[in-house]
Enzyme design. Structure first.
Site, PDB file in Angstrom:
ATOM      1  N   LEU A  12      22.273  44.452  70.741  1.00 50.87           N
ATOM      2  CA  LEU A  12      22.092  45.682  71.520  1.00 50.87           C
ATOM      3  C   LEU A  12      21.216  46.654  70.724  1.00 50.87           C
ATOM      4  CD1 LEU A  12      25.712  46.217  72.884  1.00 50.87           C
ATOM      5  CD2 LEU A  12      23.887  44.725  73.726  1.00 50.87           C
ATOM      6  N   ARG A  19      20.261  61.045  66.660  1.00 57.59           N
ATOM      7  CA  ARG A  19      20.528  61.795  65.422  1.00 57.59           C
ATOM      8  C   ARG A  19      19.624  61.381  64.260  1.00 57.59           C
ATOM      9  NH1 ARG A  19      26.732  60.920  64.916  1.00 57.59           N
ATOM     10  NH2 ARG A  19      26.330  59.332  66.492  1.00 57.59           N
ATOM     11  N   GLN A  79      16.267  47.269  79.136  1.00 56.68           N
ATOM     12  CA  GLN A  79      17.289  48.109  79.774  1.00 56.68           C
ATOM     13  C   GLN A  79      16.644  49.484  79.977  1.00 56.68           C
ATOM     14  OE1 GLN A  79      20.547  49.442  77.317  1.00 56.68           O
ATOM     15  NE2 GLN A  79      22.012  49.461  79.017  1.00 56.68           N
ATOM     16  N   GLY A  84      25.183  52.316  78.867  1.00 56.04           N
ATOM     17  CA  GLY A  84      26.356  51.910  78.101  1.00 56.04           C
ATOM     18  C   GLY A  84      26.236  50.494  77.565  1.00 56.04           C
ATOM     19  N   GLY A 146      35.372  53.459  67.876  1.00 56.33           N
ATOM     20  CA  GLY A 146      36.405  52.962  68.787  1.00 56.33           C
ATOM     21  C   GLY A 146      37.584  52.438  67.991  1.00 56.33           C
ATOM     22  N   GLU A 161      37.701  54.522  72.856  1.00 56.35           N
ATOM     23  CA  GLU A 161      36.674  55.318  72.174  1.00 56.35           C
ATOM     24  C   GLU A 161      37.280  56.616  71.653  1.00 56.35           C
ATOM     25  OE1 GLU A 161      33.369  54.150  71.598  1.00 56.35           O
ATOM     26  OE2 GLU A 161      34.696  52.510  72.145  1.00 56.35           O
ATOM     27  N   ARG A 339      -3.950  45.864  42.875  1.00 59.72           N
ATOM     28  CA  ARG A 339      -4.061  45.882  44.341  1.00 59.72           C
ATOM     29  C   ARG A 339      -4.156  44.451  44.881  1.00 59.72           C
ATOM     30  NH1 ARG A 339      -8.985  49.566  45.076  1.00 59.72           N
ATOM     31  NH2 ARG A 339      -8.773  48.808  47.211  1.00 59.72           N
TER      32      ARG A 339
HETATM   33  C1  UD1 Z   1      30.232  51.471  69.902  1.00 62.50           C
HETATM   34  C2  UD1 Z   1      31.588  51.047  70.430  1.00 62.50           C
HETATM   35  C3  UD1 Z   1      32.668  51.553  69.508  1.00 62.50           C
HETATM   36  C4  UD1 Z   1      32.427  50.986  68.104  1.00 62.50           C
HETATM   37  C5  UD1 Z   1      31.034  51.348  67.628  1.00 62.50           C
HETATM   38  C6  UD1 Z   1      30.729  50.637  66.333  1.00 62.50           C
HETATM   39  C7  UD1 Z   1      31.322  51.030  72.865  1.00 62.50           C
HETATM   40  C8  UD1 Z   1      31.627  51.712  74.126  1.00 62.50           C
HETATM   41  N1  UD1 Z   1      31.787  51.589  71.750  1.00 62.50           N
HETATM   42  O1  UD1 Z   1      30.207  52.891  69.917  1.00 62.50           O
HETATM   43  O2  UD1 Z   1      33.943  51.128  69.962  1.00 62.50           O
HETATM   44  O3  UD1 Z   1      33.396  51.494  67.205  1.00 62.50           O
HETATM   45  O4  UD1 Z   1      30.041  50.935  68.602  1.00 62.50           O
HETATM   46  O5  UD1 Z   1      29.532  51.079  65.795  1.00 62.50           O
HETATM   47  O6  UD1 Z   1      30.692  49.996  72.881  1.00 62.50           O
HETATM   48  N2  UD1 Z   1      23.146  50.339  73.261  1.00 62.50           N
HETATM   49  C9  UD1 Z   1      22.282  49.764  74.160  1.00 62.50           C
HETATM   50  N3  UD1 Z   1      22.323  50.206  75.454  1.00 62.50           N
HETATM   51  C10 UD1 Z   1      23.170  51.158  75.870  1.00 62.50           C
HETATM   52  C11 UD1 Z   1      24.041  51.728  74.929  1.00 62.50           C
HETATM   53  C12 UD1 Z   1      24.020  51.290  73.634  1.00 62.50           C
HETATM   54  O7  UD1 Z   1      21.508  48.877  73.829  1.00 62.50           O
HETATM   55  O8  UD1 Z   1      23.121  51.487  77.054  1.00 62.50           O
HETATM   56  C13 UD1 Z   1      23.105  49.865  71.874  1.00 62.50           C
HETATM   57  C14 UD1 Z   1      22.728  50.924  70.879  1.00 62.50           C
HETATM   58  O9  UD1 Z   1      21.324  50.917  70.651  1.00 62.50           O
HETATM   59  C15 UD1 Z   1      23.478  50.498  69.626  1.00 62.50           C
HETATM   60  C16 UD1 Z   1      24.695  49.784  70.187  1.00 62.50           C
HETATM   61  O10 UD1 Z   1      24.398  49.462  71.521  1.00 62.50           O
HETATM   62  O11 UD1 Z   1      22.756  49.579  68.832  1.00 62.50           O
HETATM   63  C17 UD1 Z   1      25.935  50.669  70.136  1.00 62.50           C
HETATM   64  O12 UD1 Z   1      25.712  51.827  70.895  1.00 62.50           O
HETATM   65  P1  UD1 Z   1      26.220  53.234  70.411  1.00 62.50           P
HETATM   66  O13 UD1 Z   1      25.883  54.242  71.446  1.00 62.50           O
HETATM   67  O14 UD1 Z   1      25.811  53.468  69.034  1.00 62.50           O
HETATM   68  O15 UD1 Z   1      27.801  52.989  70.468  1.00 62.50           O
HETATM   69  P2  UD1 Z   1      28.884  53.792  69.676  1.00 62.50           P
HETATM   70  O16 UD1 Z   1      29.089  55.070  70.363  1.00 62.50           O
HETATM   71  O17 UD1 Z   1      28.546  53.788  68.257  1.00 62.50           O
END
Ligand code: UD1
Ligand code: MG
Length: 511
Positions: A12, A19, A79, A84, A146, A161, A339
């Site tokens: 993902l 941030r 995506q 999410g 989470g 969460e 170099r």
């Molecule tokens: C998520 C978990 C949380 C866990 C944490 C660990 C969920 C709902 N929560 O939270 O339980 O403790 O990771 O780090 O999954 N991403 C996408 N598409 C989206 C949303 C996210 O590709 O629509 C990717 C982000 O780029 C990232 C990963 O998924 O690499 C996690 O997303 P992020 O928003 O960081 O989740 P957390 O809030 O950290």
């Protein structure tokens, strides 16, 4: 023997990483030799996945281009809106309807994850025949993550969460690392039923667990022994903390493999670098990319090597090298700049304030001081006098200089390429060499010196210089107490200590 499970990896990586406050997508930030997503893909590599899907969104073009370089076998799935983690996995599986077996999902921002840990998670999952298994860790500070919620018997009930958790749940220190193994068919069943009824209005992948539990499906928790492996990266402060942790891990590995790190705290070695036994790395040194340091070589202090190979027994001190090769027992620095395609053969020396580019310096040859060597080939056992420039660029094209073996070039020479100095040839100090110097010849190319006797006494009378001259001349103006030609008996080379004290022809040789 049961059929081995077909495995699919889903990373993902569509999130923005707000941030980080960066124009670079978060997963492309570098961390000791790989990007964040590069580390994650590397951790999943030993799974031998039949397919790797990477969900991209923010900075999709940049992420795709990067994937083409590091994981050409991976498929990017777009995506468009980040709705999410559940939504991300859903669209990944919709793009790959043929996928069955085990689906391993990894957040793209968990770079310290070890391949062994992912392997153990997947082995446990497949061994149990579980519908879903989550990688968990006990952490000192679970804020923002989470939480793993277990029932009275210790079985996973749900993952909640931070923002949706009760006070009691917030006190839990067992967290979801964002790394999971799923059975593809059972995952597909529930992904279609995810709700967005939560504080963020997103489809949470984590909700899959409570839905599978409700359906009576077996789910598991695999605990990571080292919780630092599960750390995510949300801002640059966390990135710096991850970098320190990874540095320590890498350094410990090399020290245990027989490499001396004199100051591990200031030694930064990319995961992609290799070192041989008894190599010594002194303080404040960065070894990056495909760099290699041979046995008994000494690198540092204050050295940066990028994609540079240092041979056994060589030394590199207070220097910067990119794409260079330092041969066995060769010596570089202090204060050298190597170099791309600077290649030093064994026992060659590149000394202080010397820059070398796209040049071969033969075995035992030396470029000790204050010199630029560009586009040159230098044979064996030759010496380049101090303060020389290999003039390789005519403003349009680059040209080569060739210096033979056992040549001795004088200090302050310009070699205006294309030009050749033959084997055993010499050149005079201060020469601008624009024509080839044949083997064994002395090349001299400089204006002849002329002394105007008494000039200071006449034209600068009354100055301290004139007074000093008068004293030196014994008060008798116009009766010089020094030889009439200052150049008489002076060596032509002069200047470079390494040239040695060979007696040189005098003024007449300049004809
Ligand atoms: C998520 C978990 C949380 C866990 C944490 C660990 C969920 C709902 N929560 O939270 O339980 O403790 O990771 O780090 O999954 N991403 C996408 N598409 C989206 C949303 C996210 O590709 O629509 C990717 C982000 O780029 C990232 C990963 O998924 O690499 C996690 O997303 P992020 O928003 O960081 O989740 P957390 O809030 O950290
Ligand atoms: Mg989030």
């Amino acid at each position: 023997m049961p059929e081995p499970h077909t495995r699919t990896v889903v990373v993902l990586a569509a999130g923005e990483g707000k941030r980080m406050k960066s124009s670079l997508p978060k997963v492309l930030h570098p961390l000791l030799g790989r990007t964040l997503v590069g580390h994650v893909l590397n951790a999943a590599d030993p799974l031998g996945a039949a397919r790797t899907l990477v969900v991209v969104g923010h900075g999709a073009d940049q992420v795709r281009a990067h994937l083409t370089g590091i994981a050409p076998e991976a498929t990017a799935v777009h995506q468009a809106e980040q709705l999410g983690t559940g939504h991300a996995v859903r669209i990944a599986l919709e793009a790959a309807p043929e996928v069955t077996g085990t689906v391993v999902v990894l957040n793209g921002d968990v770079p310290l994850l070890r391949p062994e840990t992912v392997g153990e998670l997947v082995a446990a999952h497949e061994g149990e025949g579980a519908a879903a298994t989550v990688l968990a860790a006990e952490v000192p500070d679970p804020t923002g993550l989470g939480r793993i919620v277990r029932d009275a018997t210790g079985r996973l009930e749900q993952i909640v969460e931070q923002r949706d958790a009760t006070a009691a749940q917030l006190a839990l220190r067992e967290i979801n690392a964002g790394i999971y193994a799923f059975d593809a068919a059972r995952l597909r069943d529930v992904l279609g039923k995810l709700s967005t009824d939560n504080d963020q209005g997103e489809e949470y992948l984590t909700d899959v667990f409570k839905m599978l539990v409700a359906a009576g499906e077996p789910v598991g928790v695999h605990l990571a022994v080292d919780h630092t492996e599960t750390l995510g990266c949300n801002d640059r402060v966390e990135l710096a903390a991850l970098r320190r942790l990874l540095r320590d891990r890498i350094n410990e590995r090399w020290m245990r493999a027989g490499v001396s790190l004199l100051d591990p705290e200031t030694t930064w070695i990319d995961v992609t670098v290799a070192l041989d036994r008894d190599a010594v790395v002194d303080q404040n040194t960065q070894l990056r990319g495909g760099s290699v340091v041979g046995a008994d070589a000494v690198v540092g202090p204050d050295v940066t090597l990028i994609d540079t190979v240092v041979g056994p027994g060589a030394t590199v001190v207070r220097s910067h090298a990119v794409g260079a090769e330092v041969g066995p027992s060769a010596s570089v620095g202090p204060y050298a700049y190597l170099r791309p395609d600077a290649r030093l053969a064994e026992r060659a020396k590149v000394g202080t304030f010397v820059e070398v580019k796209n040049s071969e310096i033969g075995a035992g040859s030396k470029v000790p001081h204050l010199t630029y060597v560009g586009d040159a080939t230098i044979g064996e056992q030759s010496n380049i006098g101090a303060a020389s420039v290999f003039v390789n660029y005519d403003g349009v094209r680059k040209h080569r200089t060739v210096i033979g073996s056992h040549a001795r070039t004088g200090a302050d020479n310009m070699f205006v390429a294309p030009v050749e100095v033959g084997d055993g040839a010499y050149t005079a100090a201060g020469s601008v060499i624009i024509e080839d110097v044949p083997a064994g010849a002395m090349g001299v190319a400089r204006a002849r010196q002329r002394n105007i006797e008494g000039w200071v006494l006449k034209r600068r009378a009354g100055t301290a210089a004139a007074e000093a001259a008068e004293r030196a001349l014994g008060g008798t103006q116009g009766a010089p107490a020094v030889p009439s030609s200052a150049s008489e008996g002076e060596p032509i080379h002069g200047g470079a200590e390494s040239v040695g004290g060979t007696p040189e022809p005098g003024d007449t040789a300049t004809e």
